[in-house]
Design an enzyme around this catalytic site. Structure first.
Site, mmCIF file in Angstrom:
data_model
loop_
_atom_site.group_PDB
_atom_site.id
_atom_site.type_symbol
_atom_site.label_atom_id
_atom_site.label_comp_id
_atom_site.label_asym_id
_atom_site.label_seq_id
_atom_site.Cartn_x
_atom_site.Cartn_y
_atom_site.Cartn_z
ATOM 1 C CE1 TYR A 68 -1.786 -2.144 -1.423
ATOM 2 C CE2 TYR A 68 -3.945 -1.790 -2.395
ATOM 3 C CZ TYR A 68 -2.571 -1.660 -2.446
ATOM 4 O OH TYR A 68 -1.980 -1.029 -3.504
ATOM 5 C CE LYS A 70 2.113 -4.654 -1.847
ATOM 6 N NZ LYS A 70 2.787 -4.890 -3.140
ATOM 7 C CD GLU A 71 3.184 -1.008 8.332
ATOM 8 O OE1 GLU A 71 2.847 0.155 8.604
ATOM 9 O OE2 GLU A 71 3.075 -1.940 9.129
ATOM 10 C CE LYS A 83 8.034 -3.876 13.591
ATOM 11 N NZ LYS A 83 7.346 -5.103 14.011
#
Length: 160
Positions: A68, A70-71, A83
C-alpha cells in the site's frame, strides 16, 4: 540524489473533460473502478479532494513492496490543471526513497484533444541506496493515463 521522470500520453478528448476525471477524488474512484486489479484500490483517509487530502492506495495481491501507499495532495490547481501528491507512507517511502512526488498535468492541444503529462520527482539521501533510482517509474501513471483517457474519450463520444 535527485531524479525526475516524465511521460506524455495523448488523449482524444478536451483538456476540460480529462481534467474533470483527474480533479479531486474522481481519479481515485476511476482507478478503483477501471484499474483495481492492475494499480490498486484508492480510498480517502481524510479530506475532500483538495490540498491536504490523504489517499490510501492498496496495491493488488502480488505487487512487490509494502502492499500500500498513502499520499497527500500538495497541489490542486484548477486553472493550470495540475495535481501533485507526495508519498507519505508505504510505497516508495517503504522501499527507501526519502521523497517521492507525482505530478499530473492535463495540457490542452486543441478543442478535442489533450495530453496527460505524468511526472515523478524523487530524492534518495543515502548514497549507498542509489540503485533505488532504477525502481522509480512513470509506468503505472502511463497505464492510468491511457485507460482514463480512453474512458473519457468513449464517454464523450457516446454523449455527443
Amino acid at each position: 540524489m535527485k531524479g525526475h521522470l516524465s511521460a506524455d500520453t495523448p488523449v482524444a478528448a478536451s483538456a476540460s473533460l480529462v481534467w474533470d476525471a483527474y480533479r479531486g477524488l474522481e481519479l481515485g474512484r476511476l482507478v478503483t473502478e477501471l484499474l483495481g486489479d492492475v494499480i490498486g484500490r484508492a480510498e480517502v483517509v481524510e479530506g475532500d479532494g483538495g490540498v491536504g487530502t490523504i489517499i490510501k492506495l492498496t496495491f493488488p495481491p502480488g505487487t512487490p513492496g509494502a502492499g500500500y501507499m498513502k499520499e497527500i495532495f500538495r497541489i490542486a490547481d484548477e486553472e493550470k490543471r495540475v495535481k501533485e501528491s507526495e508519498t507519505i507512507e508505504g510505497g516508495f517511502k517503504a522501499l527507501g526513497f526519502d521523497q517521492y512526488r507525482i505530478r499530473l498535468e492535463v495540457i490542452e492541444k486543441d478543442a478535442v484533444s489533450s495530453i496527460i503529462r505524468s511526472s515523478v520527482e524523487y530524492e534518495i539521501g543515502d548514497d549507498s541506496k542509489t540503485d533505488l533510482a532504477s525502481l522509480a517509474t512513470t509506468k503505472p501513471l502511463e497505464i492510468m493515463a491511457e485507460t482514463i483517457g480512453k474512458y473519457v474519450a468513449q464517454k464523450n463520444s457516446s454523449t455527443s
